[in-house]
Design an enzyme around this catalytic site. Sequence first.
Site, PDB file in Angstrom:
ATOM      1  N   LYS A   1       0.852  -1.188   0.000  1.00 14.86           N
ATOM      2  CA  LYS A   1       0.000   0.000   0.000  1.00 14.86           C
ATOM      3  C   LYS A   1       0.886   1.235   0.000  1.00 14.86           C
ATOM      4  CE  LYS A   1      -2.684   0.761   3.603  1.00 14.86           C
ATOM      5  NZ  LYS A   1      -3.860   0.645   4.478  1.00 14.86           N
TER       6      LYS A   1
ATOM      7  N   ASP B   1     -13.682   1.023  11.417  1.00 16.09           N
ATOM      8  CA  ASP B   1     -13.959   1.042   9.972  1.00 16.09           C
ATOM      9  C   ASP B   1     -14.197  -0.366   9.429  1.00 16.09           C
ATOM     10  OD1 ASP B   1     -14.425   2.392   7.612  1.00 16.09           O
ATOM     11  OD2 ASP B   1     -12.331   2.386   6.976  1.00 16.09           O
TER      12      ASP B   1
END
Length: 453
Positions: free
Chosen positions: A194, A289
């Site tokens: 990422k 989340d």
Amino acid sequence: MDEKEISWLGVDFNRIDSGISESIPVTYSPQSAKELEAEMKRLRLELKQTMDMYSSACKQAISAKNQAEQIRQWKLEEDRKVEVVRMSQEAALAIAEKEKAIAKAAMEAAEEARRRAEQEAQRRKDAEEKARAEAEEKERALSTLAQNDTRYRRYTIEEIEMATEKFSPSNKIGEGGYGPVYKGHLDHTPVAIKILRPDAAQGMKQFNQEIEVLSCIRHPHMVLLLGACPEHGCLVYEYLDNGSLEDRLFRKNNSKPIPWNKRFEISAEIATALLFLHQNKPEPIVHRDLKPSNILVDRNYVSKISDVGLARLVPPSVANSVTQSYMTSAAGTFCYIDPEYQQSGILTTKSDIYSLGIMLLQIITGKPPMGLAHLVRKAVEKGRFEEVLDPVITDWPVEEALSYAKLALQCAQLSKKDRPILATEILPELNRLSRLELPPQNDQFSSSSDDNL
């Protein structure tokens, strides 16, 4: 005064004179005639005097009438002037009121402009302070990560570029909130990398948070952090072949549908990892989340929670929701974020339970999250629950799926006090459902799951 002027009063003096003459006898003596003539003269004189007096009275009457008419005309003129003055005063008052209203509106507009200018100045000040704080946070994060940290493997940007073939678009496998995700090979091992975008200043906090959380914990259903290149904002994770749970539920790239028993197993795995976070020592971790796109699945459809950049450590007493942690601003994803936390900023482990409930409903319905809890609740109330089950699965155990849905709906209650407890209510039921006897056709899923990409 002539006879015409006198005649309008209705008096004819000629007739009076002739009448007097006619009334005197014709036969009279010379002496009496003189007396009569004298009397006539006297009478005529008196009559003349009377007529003069009458004429004078008539003139006075006419003069008085003319004066009265003049007074009436003057009064009418004065009344007209008074009316003009009154109308002028009213017009002046109206203009004054209008000017007053205009002046008031101008003052209000000036006050509003001043207030907006103050707000804009405050917003700019807050933005500057926020930017300065983020810059300081980034600097601290890079400073901390630049030190010798043995908790994770440090990679150079050259190694990252080689692993991704210089970030080739063909190796891009996703797009996170703060940057793209690439597939690569490091140390002869497939990895997911990422990359934090340079302009994502807020992402540095999540970058640092992911390292802090994932480098300190290990769990079979938490994604494994292999290393990082902190100088260039790169995180290196284990690579999971089947991507995100969201892609598989919505059958991206025409992948095979996930059988119901695997869905129950994945649900239990997610709940197990979530309980691990909530029972972290010395402080529980709230993910904040949870959603299908943040659940990754490997080639055997074993699930793992990822993206803990928004996770927060909260006081231990929050785990039982007795004490709460106040956050200045709520974080999470629309449709999954706890509405009570979003409104109050008060964070507890029960905030994750709401997100879990919405995700569980998606797992059995294969539908988007918007309004999903309401849709399933109405279907259950009307006895039409089977209609909301994912139609790509034809062998749902309806009674067990209904039990699963009711548990998910309890998790998605608007008030956190109405949501069940993860350790004693949610996880035991999900574990029971995950151990249901599998239909024969589902035995082929694990062996053929490699073809699901």
